[in-house]
Structure formats: structure tokens, C-alpha cells
Scaffold this motif. Structure first.
Motif, PDB file in Angstrom:
ATOM      1  N   LEU A  73       0.873  -1.176   0.000  1.00 40.60           N
ATOM      2  CA  LEU A  73       0.000   0.000   0.000  1.00 40.60           C
ATOM      3  C   LEU A  73       0.909   1.225   0.000  1.00 40.60           C
ATOM      4  O   LEU A  73       1.603   1.499   0.978  1.00 40.60           O
ATOM      5  N   ASP A  74       0.921   1.955  -1.110  1.00 41.00           N
ATOM      6  CA  ASP A  74       1.795   3.118  -1.289  1.00 41.00           C
ATOM      7  C   ASP A  74       0.975   4.379  -0.999  1.00 41.00           C
ATOM      8  O   ASP A  74       0.198   4.833  -1.840  1.00 41.00           O
ATOM      9  N   ILE A  75       1.158   4.940   0.181  1.00 40.77           N
ATOM     10  CA  ILE A  75       0.340   6.069   0.631  1.00 40.77           C
ATOM     11  C   ILE A  75       1.009   7.380   0.244  1.00 40.77           C
ATOM     12  O   ILE A  75       2.174   7.617   0.541  1.00 40.77           O
ATOM     13  N   GLY A  76       0.221   8.247  -0.411  1.00 38.45           N
ATOM     14  CA  GLY A  76       0.781   9.470  -0.968  1.00 38.45           C
ATOM     15  C   GLY A  76       1.630   9.137  -2.175  1.00 38.45           C
ATOM     16  O   GLY A  76       2.758   9.622  -2.316  1.00 38.45           O
ATOM     17  N   CYS A  77       1.065   8.305  -3.076  1.00 41.26           N
ATOM     18  CA  CYS A  77       1.879   7.756  -4.178  1.00 41.26           C
ATOM     19  C   CYS A  77       2.216   8.787  -5.238  1.00 41.26           C
ATOM     20  O   CYS A  77       3.078   8.544  -6.082  1.00 41.26           O
ATOM     21  N   ARG A  81       5.953   7.487  -8.416  1.00 41.97           N
ATOM     22  CA  ARG A  81       7.427   7.423  -8.377  1.00 41.97           C
ATOM     23  C   ARG A  81       7.927   6.076  -7.850  1.00 41.97           C
ATOM     24  O   ARG A  81       8.827   5.467  -8.441  1.00 41.97           O
ATOM     25  N   HIS A  82       7.360   5.613  -6.727  1.00 41.46           N
ATOM     26  CA  HIS A  82       7.787   4.335  -6.162  1.00 41.46           C
ATOM     27  C   HIS A  82       6.950   3.178  -6.699  1.00 41.46           C
ATOM     28  O   HIS A  82       7.470   2.092  -6.963  1.00 41.46           O
ATOM     29  N   ALA A  83       5.645   3.408  -6.859  1.00 39.46           N
ATOM     30  CA  ALA A  83       4.737   2.328  -7.246  1.00 39.46           C
ATOM     31  C   ALA A  83       5.122   1.696  -8.577  1.00 39.46           C
ATOM     32  O   ALA A  83       5.077   0.467  -8.726  1.00 39.46           O
ATOM     33  N   GLU A  97      -3.791   8.381  -3.157  1.00 40.27           N
ATOM     34  CA  GLU A  97      -3.385   9.743  -3.528  1.00 40.27           C
ATOM     35  C   GLU A  97      -4.610  10.655  -3.563  1.00 40.27           C
ATOM     36  O   GLU A  97      -5.555  10.387  -4.297  1.00 40.27           O
ATOM     37  N   PRO A  98      -4.619  11.738  -2.774  1.00 38.38           N
ATOM     38  CA  PRO A  98      -5.791  12.622  -2.757  1.00 38.38           C
ATOM     39  C   PRO A  98      -5.885  13.574  -3.943  1.00 38.38           C
ATOM     40  O   PRO A  98      -6.964  14.107  -4.217  1.00 38.38           O
ATOM     41  N   VAL A 113      -4.956   3.226  -8.351  1.00 35.03           N
ATOM     42  CA  VAL A 113      -4.948   4.296  -7.340  1.00 35.03           C
ATOM     43  C   VAL A 113      -6.365   4.548  -6.837  1.00 35.03           C
ATOM     44  O   VAL A 113      -7.316   4.569  -7.626  1.00 35.03           O
ATOM     45  N   ILE A 114      -6.499   4.755  -5.536  1.00 31.81           N
ATOM     46  CA  ILE A 114      -7.742   5.269  -4.981  1.00 31.81           C
ATOM     47  C   ILE A 114      -7.482   6.696  -4.508  1.00 31.81           C
ATOM     48  O   ILE A 114      -6.429   6.985  -3.936  1.00 31.81           O
ATOM     49  N   GLU A 115      -8.424   7.581  -4.775  1.00 34.04           N
ATOM     50  CA  GLU A 115      -8.253   8.995  -4.440  1.00 34.04           C
ATOM     51  C   GLU A 115      -8.773   9.259  -3.034  1.00 34.04           C
ATOM     52  O   GLU A 115      -9.945   9.569  -2.829  1.00 34.04           O
TER      53      GLU A 115
END
Length: 251
Positions: A73-77, A81-83, A97-98, A113-115
Motif C-alpha cells: 500500500l503506497d500512501i501518498g503515491c 514514483r515508487h509504485a 493519492e488525494p 490508485v484510490i483517491e
């Protein structure tokens, strides 16, 4: 500090910057992320960093990447960049990612991605399953916001953690700074009952800006203190000067 009065229009300024950079190939100098702090301090970051390859990452991001395993789970993706590189390494990755603009670019690059913000993610824990690794890369331990919010956010993340999961958080110890304006801001925070490294920020782009948000830079010792009433404990902290990656495990 009056950070409410503004003639800037509320918009996805961060996403707009990311989209502009991507449209120009993600190259250095294509676009700059302008960040304003509520004391008036303004910084500019080359937005190409959000498209950087592993050979351009800080050692702490490398260390976090190397410790990722299983479903991530990549928070603030951001723009992925990392994902993107975690997926290339064979991981099943879900980005959080918001920013609609940044999320759109991450999806264009192949990331699911979920916003959501970290805080609103708690409302969706029943729908996304559990993860072997929870990644807060690129200084995104800052998304814990404040000493008041951090414990509840960490408890929410524990609900998304599989058995033997790890949480990998990258940050900068703010106490290392020698810049007078940053130290004055930190001292003022402490006078107001906040941690030294809590910052009130917004991203600006032309005549628009995001809403103000809190971002927390904290020392490893401060993080350890915030873990006291959560299911997490620090297993290891790898430092590179003021930068560090903390590896947390479930108790």
C-alpha cells in the motif's frame, strides 16, 4: 498567523503541477512545485523528482524500497514514483493519492490508485483488503499530520496490515536544521503545544492553491513516543544524516 485570507482560487494545484511536468516529459525544469508555509516561507521543488528513477532516489528511499515485500500500500503515491518500480519488481501495489491530477498520471503509468487522504482511507478499509507492506516513502511520514492525529492514523493503518506486515516510513529529522527561520518556526510550534516539525502548508500554482494541510517532520525518538498507544513498534531505524527510514512492525 492568518493563513485563511487569500485571493488564490482553491484547486488541485499539486495535480496541475504534476500534469504539466508529465506533459513535458517529466524532465528537470519542466515544472516546479511551489509550497507555501503559513509563516510566508515559500520553497520551490523541481517536480521532475516525482518521476525520478531509483538511481536518483535518496538512500532512505532505496532502503525502504529494498524492504518492501508482498502486497504494498503506497500512501501518498503521487505520480507513481515508487509504485511503478515496485510493480516492475513484481509487487502487487495499490496507491493512495488525494490529488486527482496526480492520481490520473499514476493511473496513466499503470498504477491502481484510490483517491483518498490517509485520514479518509479509514472509511474504505473493508474494500481494499490487507497489505504486507505499508509504504510512506518520500518523507511521507509527514502525512501523520500532528502528534494529536498520528496515533489514530497509525491505528487505522494497522487495520490494513496483514500478519507480520511492516510499515516503512521515510522522513527528515527537523531538529537537524540550522536555518534560523526554520528554527524560529519550530520554537513557535513548541510554544503552541505542537511538535517542533509540524508545518502548515499549501501548494500553489499560478493563481490557484490547494487547501491548507498539516505535514509532520519528526525525529525518530518523537515517532517512537507516538507509537506508544498504537499496535506498532519500531524494529529498526536507518539514518542518513537528517534523513531516515523507520521500519515498524505490529506488536
Amino acid at each position: 498567523m492568518d493563513n485563511e485570507s487569500t485571493d488564490l482560487r482553491l484547486a488541485d494545484a499539486f495535480g496541475n503541477t504534476i500534469e504539466r511536468c508529465w506533459a513535458r516529459g517529466g524532465a528537470p525544469g519542466a515544472a516546479y512545485e511551489i509550497v507555501e508555509r503559513d509563516d510566508g516561507f515559500i520553497s520551490a521543488l523541481d517536480a521532475s523528482c516525482y518521476f525520478s528513477s531509483p538511481d536518483q532516489w535518496d538512500p532512505t528511499d532505496h532502503a525502504a524500497f529494498a524492504r518492501c515485500r508482498g502486497r504494498v500500500l503506497d500512501i501518498g503515491c503521487g505520480a507513481g514514483r515508487h509504485a511503478v518500480h515496485l510493480m516492475k519488481a513484481g509487487h502487487d501495489v495499490l496507491g493512495v493519492e488525494p490529488s486527482p491530477g496526480a492520481a490520473r498520471i499514476a493511473r496513466e503509468r499503470g498504477v491502481t490508485v484510490i483517491e483518498q487522504t490517509l485520514e479518509s482511507l479509514a472509511e474504505h478499509t473493508d474494500n481494499i483488503g490487507v497489505f504486507d507492506t505499508i509504504l510512506l516513502g518520500g518523507q511521507n511520514l509527514g502525512l501523520l499530520e500532528s502528534k494529536d492525529k498520528a496515533p489514530s492514523l497509525l491505528r487505522d493503518l494497522a487495520r490494513l496490515a496483514a500478519k507480520d506486515a511492516v510499515l516503512l516510513g521515510v522522513s527528515i529529522d527537523p531538529h537537524h536544521t540550522t536555518r534560523p527561520h526554520h528554527r524560529a518556526y519550530g520554537r513557535n510550534n513548541e510554544l503552541r503545544g505542537r511538535l517542533f516539525g509540524q508545518e502548515r502548508l499549501r501548494v500553489r500554482e499560478t493563481t490557484t492553491a490547494t487547501a491548507w494541510f498539516d505535514y509532520l517532520f519528526l525525529a525518530p525518538e518523537e515517532l517512537n513516543h507516538l507509537l506508544a498507544n498504537t499496535p506498532w513498534e519500531m524494529r529498526e531505524c536507518l539514518r542518513d544524516g537528517p534523513h531516515y527510514v523507520a521500519e515498524l512492525i505490529l506488536t
